[in-house]
Design a protein around this motif. Sequence first.
Motif, mmCIF file in Angstrom:
data_model
loop_
_atom_site.group_PDB
_atom_site.id
_atom_site.type_symbol
_atom_site.label_atom_id
_atom_site.label_comp_id
_atom_site.label_asym_id
_atom_site.label_seq_id
_atom_site.Cartn_x
_atom_site.Cartn_y
_atom_site.Cartn_z
ATOM 1 N N TRP A 89 42.210 40.815 41.269
ATOM 2 C CA TRP A 89 41.446 40.229 40.166
ATOM 3 C C TRP A 89 40.924 38.832 40.519
ATOM 4 N N THR A 90 41.776 38.007 41.122
ATOM 5 C CA THR A 90 41.329 36.659 41.491
ATOM 6 C C THR A 90 40.216 36.737 42.541
ATOM 7 N N GLY A 91 40.323 37.712 43.451
ATOM 8 C CA GLY A 91 39.254 37.903 44.450
ATOM 9 C C GLY A 91 37.945 38.302 43.792
ATOM 10 N N PHE A 124 37.066 37.778 40.698
ATOM 11 C CA PHE A 124 36.536 36.678 39.885
ATOM 12 C C PHE A 124 35.897 35.604 40.770
ATOM 13 N N ALA A 125 36.477 35.411 41.956
ATOM 14 C CA ALA A 125 35.867 34.461 42.907
ATOM 15 C C ALA A 125 34.494 34.970 43.346
#
Lengths: 88, 174
Positions: B73-75, B77-78
């Motif tokens: 998810w963080t990837g 969103f980045a």
Amino acid sequence: MPLTAVRNPLDALADLGLTLPAGGLLTAVLIAVFAVWLIYTLVISYHWLRYSHSSLITSPAIFVHLVVSVAIMSYALTGSPVPTFIAP
Amino acid sequence: MKEFELEKGEHTVKSVRKHWFVFVLELLPYAILAALPLALPRAIELAPVPLLTIDFSSPLARTLLSVWWLGVWTGAFAAFTRYFLNLWVLTNMRVVDIHQKSFFHRDVSSLVLSRVQDITVETKGLMYSLLDIGTINVQSAGAIERFTIRGIPHPAMLRDIILKYVPNPDAAGL
């Protein structure tokens, strides 16, 4: 003067109905992951607020990031994507 | 604009980001990575010899799955952040390329329209042709000799808009 015990910061999670899974290593891994996530969130929010040219999408984007992340973290801690402090 | 100041008499004509389809393509690996752990137990079941069973109701499996998903998810969103913060701004005097390479690494370069020598548009592939997505190459006589804008919607239209603001296009051979 008697010393008073400092409250464990993780007890705040218990107040919200969240408990870390048993097992020292698992707990340590989760704390490390959440700490990295927190730093990442601060950095990415800074970029959105600084460079998005005050776009209307900035606040919804950060909000969606937080909601999805909290849902995943809640699933890790309780098995439900809805945190217990939200669920009726 | 915080990255660059508009000069006297300069105004923004158009701001362009990559086409949404290009962004969706960038998200595809993350979607596959997110679905991968869910497909894993079924794939194991198909094995002729029983290997192991994965039960996501156990705290260990649940935690590992969550950590995996949080990373994915963080990837993703980045990737969305890069998509949104990468921007091309056309003013009546120049083209500004704002490129978010990584966190705390942001390039802002300008190409003055009076130095433009050639503009080419390239569209490759079926989907890119159908959705009118392409690349614009702007050749210049300046320090930045070539300015490439990839994956933008309606590149021919953008080329025409740029040409409209190039002073003396005939003298530049355009």
